[in-house]
Design a protein around this motif. Structure first.
Motif, PDB file in Angstrom:
ATOM      1  N   VAL A 120       0.867  -1.184   0.000  1.00 22.63           N
ATOM      2  CA  VAL A 120       0.000   0.000   0.000  1.00 22.63           C
ATOM      3  C   VAL A 120       0.900   1.228   0.000  1.00 22.63           C
ATOM      4  N   PHE A 121       0.457   2.297  -0.655  1.00 27.32           N
ATOM      5  CA  PHE A 121       1.196   3.550  -0.612  1.00 27.32           C
ATOM      6  C   PHE A 121       0.550   4.518   0.370  1.00 27.32           C
ATOM      7  N   GLY A 122       1.371   5.047   1.285  1.00 28.94           N
ATOM      8  CA  GLY A 122       1.035   6.282   1.970  1.00 28.94           C
ATOM      9  C   GLY A 122       1.638   7.419   1.164  1.00 28.94           C
ATOM     10  N   PHE A 123       1.306   8.653   1.524  1.00 22.17           N
ATOM     11  CA  PHE A 123       1.808   9.792   0.762  1.00 22.17           C
ATOM     12  C   PHE A 123       2.237  10.913   1.706  1.00 22.17           C
ATOM     13  N   ARG A 124       3.381  11.511   1.383  1.00 29.06           N
ATOM     14  CA  ARG A 124       3.854  12.688   2.119  1.00 29.06           C
ATOM     15  C   ARG A 124       3.805  13.904   1.209  1.00 29.06           C
ATOM     16  N   PHE A 125       3.195  14.970   1.716  1.00 29.49           N
ATOM     17  CA  PHE A 125       3.134  16.269   1.037  1.00 29.49           C
ATOM     18  C   PHE A 125       3.798  17.282   1.961  1.00 29.49           C
ATOM     19  N   GLY A 126       5.036  17.635   1.681  1.00 27.88           N
ATOM     20  CA  GLY A 126       5.734  18.589   2.539  1.00 27.88           C
ATOM     21  C   GLY A 126       5.835  18.073   3.963  1.00 27.88           C
ATOM     22  N   ASP A 127       5.221  18.788   4.903  1.00 30.15           N
ATOM     23  CA  ASP A 127       5.299  18.433   6.317  1.00 30.15           C
ATOM     24  C   ASP A 127       4.147  17.541   6.766  1.00 30.15           C
ATOM     25  N   PHE A 128       3.375  17.018   5.827  1.00 26.72           N
ATOM     26  CA  PHE A 128       2.199  16.209   6.150  1.00 26.72           C
ATOM     27  C   PHE A 128       2.336  14.824   5.543  1.00 26.72           C
ATOM     28  N   LYS A 166       9.821  10.666   8.899  1.00 28.31           N
ATOM     29  CA  LYS A 166      10.358  11.472   9.995  1.00 28.31           C
ATOM     30  C   LYS A 166      10.595  12.915   9.550  1.00 28.31           C
ATOM     31  N   GLY A 167      10.298  13.833  10.440  1.00 31.01           N
ATOM     32  CA  GLY A 167      10.377  15.253  10.129  1.00 31.01           C
ATOM     33  C   GLY A 167       9.038  15.849   9.739  1.00 31.01           C
ATOM     34  N   SER A 168       8.039  14.994   9.491  1.00 39.77           N
ATOM     35  CA  SER A 168       6.691  15.496   9.213  1.00 39.77           C
ATOM     36  C   SER A 168       6.144  16.164  10.474  1.00 39.77           C
ATOM     37  N   ARG A 169       5.572  17.324  10.304  1.00 40.80           N
ATOM     38  CA  ARG A 169       4.946  17.995  11.450  1.00 40.80           C
ATOM     39  C   ARG A 169       3.648  17.293  11.849  1.00 40.80           C
ATOM     40  N   VAL A 170       2.912  16.801  10.840  1.00 40.20           N
ATOM     41  CA  VAL A 170       1.634  16.139  11.083  1.00 40.20           C
ATOM     42  C   VAL A 170       1.659  14.766  10.411  1.00 40.20           C
ATOM     43  N   VAL A 171       1.284  13.722  11.149  1.00 42.58           N
ATOM     44  CA  VAL A 171       1.198  12.366  10.608  1.00 42.58           C
ATOM     45  C   VAL A 171      -0.198  11.816  10.886  1.00 42.58           C
ATOM     46  N   VAL A 172      -0.807  11.237   9.854  1.00 43.96           N
ATOM     47  CA  VAL A 172      -2.082  10.531   9.987  1.00 43.96           C
ATOM     48  C   VAL A 172      -1.802   9.047   9.809  1.00 43.96           C
ATOM     49  N   LEU A 173      -2.313   8.242  10.743  1.00 41.63           N
ATOM     50  CA  LEU A 173      -2.036   6.813  10.731  1.00 41.63           C
ATOM     51  C   LEU A 173      -3.299   6.037  11.094  1.00 41.63           C
ATOM     52  N   ASN A 174      -3.443   4.865  10.496  1.00 40.67           N
ATOM     53  CA  ASN A 174      -4.631   4.052  10.785  1.00 40.67           C
ATOM     54  C   ASN A 174      -4.532   3.371  12.147  1.00 40.67           C
ATOM     55  N   ALA A 175      -5.692   3.259  12.815  1.00 43.95           N
ATOM     56  CA  ALA A 175      -5.799   2.541  14.093  1.00 43.95           C
ATOM     57  C   ALA A 175      -7.192   1.934  14.134  1.00 43.95           C
ATOM     58  N   LEU A 176      -7.298   0.680  13.754  1.00 40.12           N
ATOM     59  CA  LEU A 176      -8.592   0.051  13.525  1.00 40.12           C
ATOM     60  C   LEU A 176      -9.394  -0.165  14.805  1.00 40.12           C
ATOM     61  N   ARG A 177      -8.744  -0.739  15.805  1.00 38.44           N
ATOM     62  CA  ARG A 177      -9.436  -1.128  17.035  1.00 38.44           C
ATOM     63  C   ARG A 177      -8.380  -1.340  18.114  1.00 38.44           C
ATOM     64  N   LYS A 178      -8.789  -1.749  19.310  1.00 37.99           N
ATOM     65  CA  LYS A 178      -7.829  -1.978  20.381  1.00 37.99           C
ATOM     66  C   LYS A 178      -7.197  -3.363  20.310  1.00 37.99           C
ATOM     67  N   GLU A 179      -7.956  -4.344  19.825  1.00 34.22           N
ATOM     68  CA  GLU A 179      -7.430  -5.700  19.707  1.00 34.22           C
ATOM     69  C   GLU A 179      -6.519  -5.822  18.482  1.00 34.22           C
ATOM     70  N   PRO A 180      -5.535  -6.724  18.500  1.00 32.24           N
ATOM     71  CA  PRO A 180      -4.683  -6.942  17.323  1.00 32.24           C
ATOM     72  C   PRO A 180      -5.502  -7.363  16.107  1.00 32.24           C
ATOM     73  N   HIS A 181      -4.993  -7.019  14.934  1.00 31.07           N
ATOM     74  CA  HIS A 181      -5.665  -7.354  13.675  1.00 31.07           C
ATOM     75  C   HIS A 181      -4.612  -7.803  12.680  1.00 31.07           C
ATOM     76  N   ILE A 182      -5.001  -8.670  11.765  1.00 32.58           N
ATOM     77  CA  ILE A 182      -4.030  -9.248  10.829  1.00 32.58           C
ATOM     78  C   ILE A 182      -3.468  -8.231   9.838  1.00 32.58           C
ATOM     79  N   SER A 183      -4.209  -7.160   9.540  1.00 31.67           N
ATOM     80  CA  SER A 183      -3.767  -6.275   8.459  1.00 31.67           C
ATOM     81  C   SER A 183      -3.812  -4.784   8.792  1.00 31.67           C
TER      82      SER A 183
END
Length: 253
Positions: free
Chosen positions: A157-165, A183-200
């Motif tokens: 899967v591709f994530g994308f960085r635009f400048g500091d984001f 690293k060095g991004s001022r703002v990072v968005v990351l997935n967090a599905l649930r509290k329990e572990p998940h395969i993907s």
């Protein structure tokens, strides 16, 4: 740069059809999550990341009048199913819509939307330009973009960085080399599905551990399922620099 969260939900969205849990019954607007997507407004361009099944509704809700390109993270339906609705922008802008994605993803789009790519197309079908990208920086309609290669179980899967984001969804592994690109991004968005572990997908604790290593000034969690909990309760558990994203949230850098 302005970022608008068009959708912050997992593949089923929230509420889930037929579910009676407290999250799905919640009256808090932040617990209503369409399929995941963002709008990036920068350098005079409007770039959409993923056109899921709620794309039309998202464009109408945010009153988006122009889209200059669509970038795809990967080929799963909750990220691609609404692509037909780019027709409206074809009609308004009188252009073929540029699509940026891994060659594998473009091939999948050609299969699933075969009527767009036939030699003799039906009048009114979407018009697109295909732009294959690799794991190296590229320009999306003049906007510099750095792709971030992550794994969604075994699917690239591709994530994308635009400048500091930096925006990453549908991941459960990021290599040390790819983390260096974030690293060095001022703002990072990351997935967090649930509290329990998940395969993907990253769980909440796994996502927080990655963010702690990346050390952005501000972080937002997305691709959230009803199993994570109510927005107002989960936010109380987060470090000060981390927030849950929600549909319609806009941030500026």
């Amino acid at each position: 740069m302005k970022i608008t969260f068009l959708g912050t939900g997992t593949s089923q969205g929230v509420p889930v059809i037929g579910c009676e849990c407290e999250v799905c019954r919640s009256l808090d607007y932040r617990d209503k999550r369409l399929r995941v997507s963002i709008l990036v407004e920068t350098d005079g361009k409007n770039l959409v990341i993923d056109s899921g099944p709620d794309f039309r509704q998202q464009m109408l809700r945010e009153r988006v009048k122009r889209v200059d390109a669509v970038l795809f993270t990967h080929e799963h339906k909750d990220h691609t199913a609404g692509m037909d609705d780019i027709r409206a922008f074809n009609f308004m802008q009188h252009i073929d819509m540029p699509l940026y994605a891994d060659p594998r993803v473009l091939k999948q789009l050609q299969q699933e939307f075969s009527y767009i790519f036939t030699n003799h197309t039906y009048p009114g079908v979407p018009k697109v330009e295909l732009h294959p990208i690799q794991n190296e920086p590229f320009l999306a309609q003049g906007v510099p973009v750095t792709p971030i290669h992550v794994l969604h179980h075994q699917l690239p899967v591709f994530g994308f960085r635009f400048g500091d984001f930096t925006y990453i969804t549908d991941a459960n592994f990021i290599s040390p080399e790819e983390k260096e690109k974030i690293k060095g991004s001022r703002v990072v968005v990351l997935n967090a599905l649930r509290k329990e572990p998940h395969i993907s997908h990253f769980s909440l604790s796994e996502a927080l551990a990655v963010l702690d290593e990346l050390a952005p000034e501000q972080a937002y969690l997305t691709h959230i399922s009803h199993l994570l909990g109510q927005h107002r309760e989960v936010e109380k558990e987060l470090p000060p620099y981390v927030k849950l994203a929600y549909d319609g949230l806009s941030i500026s850098l």
